[in-house]
Design a protein around this motif. Structure first.
Motif, short mmCIF file in Angstrom:
data_model
loop_
_atom_site.label_atom_id
_atom_site.label_comp_id
_atom_site.label_asym_id
_atom_site.label_seq_id
_atom_site.Cartn_x
_atom_site.Cartn_y
_atom_site.Cartn_z
N ASP A 1 0.84 -1.21 0.00
CA ASP A 1 0.00 0.00 0.00
C ASP A 1 0.87 1.26 0.00
OD1 ASP A 1 -2.28 -1.47 0.03
OD2 ASP A 1 -2.70 -1.22 2.17
N ARG A 2 1.96 1.20 0.80
CA ARG A 2 2.84 2.37 0.91
C ARG A 2 3.49 2.69 -0.45
NH1 ARG A 2 5.65 0.66 4.80
NH2 ARG A 2 7.56 0.05 3.72
N ILE A 3 3.98 1.64 -1.10
CA ILE A 3 4.62 1.84 -2.40
C ILE A 3 3.59 2.32 -3.43
CG2 ILE A 3 5.85 0.66 -4.32
CD1 ILE A 3 7.58 1.27 -1.77
N ASP A 4 2.38 1.77 -3.35
CA ASP A 4 1.29 2.20 -4.25
C ASP A 4 1.01 3.68 -4.11
OD1 ASP A 4 0.68 -0.06 -5.57
OD2 ASP A 4 -1.18 -0.52 -4.48
N VAL A 5 0.87 4.13 -2.86
CA VAL A 5 0.51 5.54 -2.66
C VAL A 5 1.68 6.44 -3.02
CG1 VAL A 5 1.02 5.89 -0.18
CG2 VAL A 5 -0.90 7.06 -1.22
N LYS A 6 2.91 5.98 -2.74
CA LYS A 6 4.08 6.81 -3.11
C LYS A 6 4.23 6.87 -4.64
CE LYS A 6 6.59 6.94 1.14
NZ LYS A 6 7.87 6.96 1.83
N ALA A 7 3.85 5.79 -5.30
CA ALA A 7 3.88 5.80 -6.78
C ALA A 7 2.88 6.84 -7.29
CB ALA A 7 3.54 4.42 -7.32
N GLN A 30 -9.34 10.96 -14.05
CA GLN A 30 -8.91 9.96 -13.06
C GLN A 30 -7.39 9.87 -12.98
OE1 GLN A 30 -11.55 6.92 -14.84
NE2 GLN A 30 -12.16 6.46 -12.75
N LEU A 31 -6.76 10.08 -14.12
CA LEU A 31 -5.29 10.08 -14.17
C LEU A 31 -4.74 11.24 -13.32
CD1 LEU A 31 -3.17 8.44 -15.84
CD2 LEU A 31 -3.25 10.26 -17.52
N PHE A 32 -5.34 12.43 -13.52
CA PHE A 32 -4.87 13.62 -12.81
C PHE A 32 -5.18 13.59 -11.31
CE2 PHE A 32 -4.28 15.30 -17.03
CZ PHE A 32 -3.25 16.19 -16.89
N SER A 33 -6.16 12.79 -10.91
CA SER A 33 -6.42 12.70 -9.47
C SER A 33 -5.72 11.49 -8.85
CB SER A 33 -7.92 12.67 -9.19
OG SER A 33 -8.48 11.55 -9.81
N GLY A 34 -4.99 10.75 -9.68
CA GLY A 34 -4.23 9.61 -9.17
C GLY A 34 -5.03 8.33 -9.04
N ASP A 35 -6.28 8.34 -9.53
CA ASP A 35 -7.12 7.14 -9.43
C ASP A 35 -6.77 6.10 -10.49
OD1 ASP A 35 -8.43 8.21 -7.27
OD2 ASP A 35 -10.07 9.05 -8.47
N LYS A 36 -6.25 6.57 -11.61
CA LYS A 36 -5.75 5.65 -12.66
C LYS A 36 -4.24 5.83 -12.73
CE LYS A 36 -9.38 3.94 -15.13
NZ LYS A 36 -10.07 3.04 -14.23
N ALA A 37 -3.54 4.73 -12.97
CA ALA A 37 -2.08 4.80 -12.96
C ALA A 37 -1.50 5.23 -14.31
CB ALA A 37 -1.52 3.45 -12.55
N LEU A 38 -0.51 6.08 -14.20
CA LEU A 38 0.24 6.52 -15.37
C LEU A 38 1.24 5.42 -15.73
CD1 LEU A 38 0.88 9.19 -17.04
CD2 LEU A 38 2.59 9.67 -15.31
N ASN A 39 1.48 5.20 -17.02
CA ASN A 39 2.52 4.23 -17.37
C ASN A 39 3.54 4.85 -18.32
OD1 ASN A 39 1.41 4.06 -19.99
ND2 ASN A 39 -0.02 2.47 -19.34
N LEU A 40 4.60 4.15 -18.56
CA LEU A 40 5.69 4.70 -19.38
C LEU A 40 5.23 4.99 -20.82
CD1 LEU A 40 8.73 2.57 -18.14
CD2 LEU A 40 8.21 4.96 -17.64
N LYS A 41 4.27 4.18 -21.28
CA LYS A 41 3.76 4.39 -22.64
C LYS A 41 3.11 5.78 -22.74
CE LYS A 41 0.84 2.10 -25.97
NZ LYS A 41 -0.20 1.11 -26.18
N MET A 42 2.38 6.15 -21.69
CA MET A 42 1.73 7.48 -21.70
C MET A 42 2.77 8.58 -21.64
SD MET A 42 -1.56 7.13 -19.30
CE MET A 42 -2.18 5.50 -19.16
N ILE A 43 3.85 8.34 -20.90
CA ILE A 43 4.91 9.37 -20.84
C ILE A 43 5.51 9.54 -22.24
CG2 ILE A 43 7.18 9.95 -19.86
CD1 ILE A 43 6.21 8.70 -17.24
N LYS A 86 -5.92 6.29 0.60
CA LYS A 86 -4.98 6.72 -0.44
C LYS A 86 -5.37 8.08 -1.02
CE LYS A 86 -3.33 2.16 -1.62
NZ LYS A 86 -3.37 1.04 -2.56
N LYS A 87 -6.67 8.26 -1.21
CA LYS A 87 -7.13 9.55 -1.75
C LYS A 87 -6.81 10.67 -0.77
CE LYS A 87 -10.05 10.57 -4.90
NZ LYS A 87 -9.78 10.79 -6.32
N PHE A 88 -7.08 10.43 0.53
CA PHE A 88 -6.80 11.45 1.53
C PHE A 88 -5.30 11.78 1.56
CE2 PHE A 88 -5.75 12.89 5.84
CZ PHE A 88 -6.61 13.98 5.96
N ALA A 89 -4.47 10.74 1.44
CA ALA A 89 -3.01 10.96 1.46
C ALA A 89 -2.59 11.85 0.29
CB ALA A 89 -2.29 9.61 1.39
#
Lengths: 145, 147
Positions: free
Chosen positions: A26-32, A70-83, B57-60
């Motif tokens: 979870d920690r790595i997920d949120v830091k990502a 969703q990407l801009f709020s962090g709900d969807k994950a960015l990937n290298l292809k998008m970069i 996670k959202k709150f963080a």
């Protein structure tokens, strides 16, 4: 009264859990997601600079507007292809770098000074800009350079 | 009449320091409106069937934007919908259900205080505010607190 205070103390303890990420995954997920937000902050700057709306960005990415939100709020994950897509859309090179945390924190202190200054311009009252000695030194070095 | 608030304890900021080692949060204070504390608390600590906090996670992510002094349309933004809603902001809990927690920012001495004031379910889709939401943000704009 004491019962009320006990209740609040226990609620505040529970609230602390919101920021405790003891589970490594979870920690790595949120830091990502924090890294993602930093990258997307750059994308937002580029969008303003190049006058590209979210709808246009979604079209160029071949994604829906809702996906981009969703990407801009962090709900969807960015990937290298998008970069890679961003590099093509903005005709700009993505340059990653690692910085020591202590160095990075000091940079933030300088930007915080600017933040307080800009808030003042927007009409804030009771502002005392914070500049510690280390930051003053760094500003001095930057001005001298 | 001035309202009261509950300040989030040092331990909370200690956890923030661990989670965001790159951010110096010393000049930001987070408080919660005492009158609406229970409803805000119940919203923030809502859990799934397995007891996992669903908004953690959202709150963080939102708190990180606050501590960085960022404002945007995605996580934490200004909601100065009229002159009556000066310094009003909102935490944006987007997703299948679209919730907002209205906040008001103050400066108390050398600290920026982010007062978490009231949560509501957003009644419209998209970024446009409904009349009801405008009224909520204007009410928050009128709140004054004892510090």
């Amino acid at each position: 009264m004491s019962f009320k205070n006990d209740k609040i103390v226990s609620q505040l303890k529970k609230l602390e859990e919101l920021l405790r990420f003891e589970n490594e995954e979870d920690r790595i997920d949120v830091k990502a997601s924090f890294i993602q937000l930093d990258i997307l902050a750059e994308i937002k700057n580029l969008m303003t600079e190049k006058n590209i709306s979210r709808t246009e960005l979604a079209e160029k990415l071949k994604k829906s507007k809702s996906f981009v939100s969703q990407l801009f709020s962090g709900d969807k994950a960015l990937n290298l292809k998008m970069i890679a897509q961003f590099q093509e859309i903005f005709d700009a090179k993505f340059i990653p770098s690692f910085k020591d945390y202590s160095e990075y924190t000091l940079e933030k202190q300088i930007s915080k000074k600017n933040f307080l200054k800009s808030s003042k311009e927007e009409g804030w009252e009771k502002i005392t800009p914070i500049i510690d000695i280390k930051t003053k030194q760094i500003i001095g070095w930057l001005e001298a350079a | 009449m001035k309202r009261n608030s509950i300040i989030l304890p040092e331990e909370f900021l200690e956890s923030a320091k661990k989670l965001y080692p790159e951010i110096d949060a010393a000049n930001v204070e987070i408080r919660i409106d005492e009158q609406n504390f229970d409803s805000i608390f119940n919203f923030l600590i809502e859990s799934d069937k397995k007891g996992k906090l669903i908004r953690k996670k959202k709150f963080a992510r939102i708190l990180r934007e606050i501590l960085l002094g960022n404002y945007d349309d995605d996580l934490y933004g200004k909601e100065e919908v009229s002159s009556k809603a000066k310094n009003v902001t909102a935490m944006k809990f987007t997703g299948s259900n679209n919730y907002r927690i209205g906040c008001k920012e103050f400066f108390n001495g050398n600290k920026k205080v982010v007062m978490i004031t009231a949560f509501h379910k957003k009644s419209t889709n998209g970024s446009k505010n409904s009349k009801k939401e405008i009224a909520i943000y204007e009410a928050i704009g009128s709140y004054e607190y004892e510090f």
